[in-house]
Design a protein around this motif. Structure first.
Motif, PDB file in Angstrom:
ATOM      1  N   TRP A 276      46.296  52.904  43.343  1.00 50.34           N
ATOM      2  CA  TRP A 276      46.948  51.635  43.656  1.00 50.34           C
ATOM      3  C   TRP A 276      45.935  50.627  44.206  1.00 50.34           C
ATOM      4  O   TRP A 276      46.010  49.439  43.881  1.00 50.34           O
ATOM      5  N   GLU A 277      44.987  51.063  45.013  1.00 58.70           N
ATOM      6  CA  GLU A 277      43.960  50.156  45.533  1.00 58.70           C
ATOM      7  C   GLU A 277      43.147  49.533  44.396  1.00 58.70           C
ATOM      8  O   GLU A 277      42.820  48.346  44.435  1.00 58.70           O
ATOM      9  N   ILE A 278      42.821  50.327  43.394  1.00 57.55           N
ATOM     10  CA  ILE A 278      42.076  49.810  42.237  1.00 57.55           C
ATOM     11  C   ILE A 278      42.922  48.787  41.488  1.00 57.55           C
ATOM     12  O   ILE A 278      42.459  47.689  41.173  1.00 57.55           O
ATOM     13  N   VAL A 279      44.172  49.136  41.216  1.00 57.55           N
ATOM     14  CA  VAL A 279      45.079  48.229  40.496  1.00 57.55           C
ATOM     15  C   VAL A 279      45.286  46.946  41.288  1.00 57.55           C
ATOM     16  O   VAL A 279      45.221  45.845  40.732  1.00 57.55           O
ATOM     17  N   GLU A 280      45.506  47.067  42.582  1.00 56.54           N
ATOM     18  CA  GLU A 280      45.730  45.894  43.425  1.00 56.54           C
ATOM     19  C   GLU A 280      44.491  44.982  43.431  1.00 56.54           C
ATOM     20  O   GLU A 280      44.613  43.757  43.319  1.00 56.54           O
ATOM     21  N   ARG A 281      43.315  45.566  43.518  1.00 53.16           N
ATOM     22  CA  ARG A 281      42.085  44.769  43.493  1.00 53.16           C
ATOM     23  C   ARG A 281      41.958  44.009  42.176  1.00 53.16           C
ATOM     24  O   ARG A 281      41.627  42.823  42.146  1.00 53.16           O
ATOM     25  N   ILE A 282      42.237  44.688  41.076  1.00 53.02           N
ATOM     26  CA  ILE A 282      42.164  44.041  39.761  1.00 53.02           C
ATOM     27  C   ILE A 282      43.137  42.864  39.700  1.00 53.02           C
ATOM     28  O   ILE A 282      42.782  41.771  39.251  1.00 53.02           O
ATOM     29  N   ILE A 283      44.345  43.074  40.165  1.00 53.05           N
ATOM     30  CA  ILE A 283      45.370  42.023  40.144  1.00 53.05           C
ATOM     31  C   ILE A 283      44.966  40.860  41.039  1.00 53.05           C
ATOM     32  O   ILE A 283      45.043  39.691  40.632  1.00 53.05           O
ATOM     33  N   LEU A 284      44.555  41.143  42.264  1.00 51.25           N
ATOM     34  CA  LEU A 284      44.202  40.067  43.193  1.00 51.25           C
ATOM     35  C   LEU A 284      42.986  39.284  42.722  1.00 51.25           C
ATOM     36  O   LEU A 284      42.943  38.052  42.849  1.00 51.25           O
ATOM     37  N   ASP A 285      41.998  39.980  42.146  1.00 50.78           N
ATOM     38  CA  ASP A 285      40.835  39.280  41.583  1.00 50.78           C
ATOM     39  C   ASP A 285      41.261  38.374  40.436  1.00 50.78           C
ATOM     40  O   ASP A 285      40.826  37.225  40.333  1.00 50.78           O
ATOM     41  N   ASP A 286      42.126  38.889  39.576  1.00 54.28           N
ATOM     42  CA  ASP A 286      42.609  38.111  38.438  1.00 54.28           C
ATOM     43  C   ASP A 286      43.387  36.883  38.911  1.00 54.28           C
ATOM     44  O   ASP A 286      43.159  35.769  38.447  1.00 54.28           O
ATOM     45  N   ARG A 287      44.272  37.106  39.851  1.00 57.95           N
ATOM     46  CA  ARG A 287      45.103  36.002  40.349  1.00 57.95           C
ATOM     47  C   ARG A 287      44.233  34.938  41.004  1.00 57.95           C
ATOM     48  O   ARG A 287      44.436  33.746  40.798  1.00 57.95           O
ATOM     49  N   SER A 288      43.257  35.360  41.787  1.00 61.69           N
ATOM     50  CA  SER A 288      42.360  34.434  42.460  1.00 61.69           C
ATOM     51  C   SER A 288      41.589  33.591  41.438  1.00 61.69           C
ATOM     52  O   SER A 288      41.461  32.377  41.586  1.00 61.69           O
ATOM     53  N   THR A 289      41.091  34.242  40.408  1.00 64.73           N
ATOM     54  CA  THR A 289      40.347  33.554  39.350  1.00 64.73           C
ATOM     55  C   THR A 289      41.230  32.539  38.638  1.00 64.73           C
ATOM     56  O   THR A 289      40.849  31.385  38.434  1.00 64.73           O
ATOM     57  N   LYS A 290      42.430  32.953  38.266  1.00 74.89           N
ATOM     58  CA  LYS A 290      43.335  32.080  37.517  1.00 74.89           C
ATOM     59  C   LYS A 290      43.864  30.936  38.359  1.00 74.89           C
ATOM     60  O   LYS A 290      43.988  29.818  37.876  1.00 74.89           O
ATOM     61  N   GLU A 291      44.173  31.184  39.614  1.00 76.76           N
ATOM     62  CA  GLU A 291      44.667  30.109  40.479  1.00 76.76           C
ATOM     63  C   GLU A 291      43.529  29.149  40.836  1.00 76.76           C
ATOM     64  O   GLU A 291      43.747  27.963  41.030  1.00 76.76           O
ATOM     65  N   GLY A 292      42.303  29.657  40.913  1.00 74.50           N
ATOM     66  CA  GLY A 292      41.159  28.819  41.211  1.00 74.50           C
ATOM     67  C   GLY A 292      40.806  27.880  40.090  1.00 74.50           C
ATOM     68  O   GLY A 292      40.252  26.804  40.299  1.00 74.50           O
ATOM     69  N   SER A 293      41.143  28.275  38.857  1.00 71.13           N
ATOM     70  CA  SER A 293      40.831  27.420  37.705  1.00 71.13           C
ATOM     71  C   SER A 293      41.977  26.492  37.347  1.00 71.13           C
ATOM     72  O   SER A 293      41.852  25.693  36.440  1.00 71.13           O
ATOM     73  N   ALA A 294      43.084  26.609  38.063  1.00 66.87           N
ATOM     74  CA  ALA A 294      44.253  25.765  37.749  1.00 66.87           C
ATOM     75  C   ALA A 294      44.145  24.393  38.367  1.00 66.87           C
ATOM     76  O   ALA A 294      43.413  24.093  39.231  1.00 66.87           O
TER      77      ALA A 294
END
Length: 89
Positions: free
Chosen positions: A71-89
């Motif tokens: 779950w820690e790996i999955v959560e990190r992947i999700i949070l990194d993805d979300r951060s990247t996508k929200e940062g480019s919005a």
């Protein structure tokens, strides 16, 4: 290619929706790009709730037998993805 579909709730809680193995049966879409194009077109979130899993992360996921570590790996992947996508919005 493995994809993680997820929701981030208004309170910031991450909800795992699905793990999708998006490799075409005939091997025509090994990187999942065709599947991702379909997903972006079919869902209203423009791909915000979906992330492809990098081969190194997939290897980590496959190696662990600890659900908490997984779950820690999955959560990190999700949070990194979300951060990247929200940062480019």
């Amino acid at each position: 290619m493995l994809f993680i579909e997820y929701d981030v709730l208004p309170n910031g809680e991450v909800e795992l929706v699905a793990l999708v193995n998006a490799i075409d049966e005939d091997g025509h879409d090994p990187d999942g790009s065709s599947w991702m194009q379909w997903r972006v077109a079919e869902f209203e979130d423009d791909g915000l709730g979906c992330v492809g899993v990098a081969p190194t992360d997939l290897a980590l996921m496959e190696q662990t037998e600890d659900p908490g570590e997984l779950w820690e790996i999955v959560e990190r992947i999700i949070l990194d993805d979300r951060s990247t996508k929200e940062g480019s919005a």
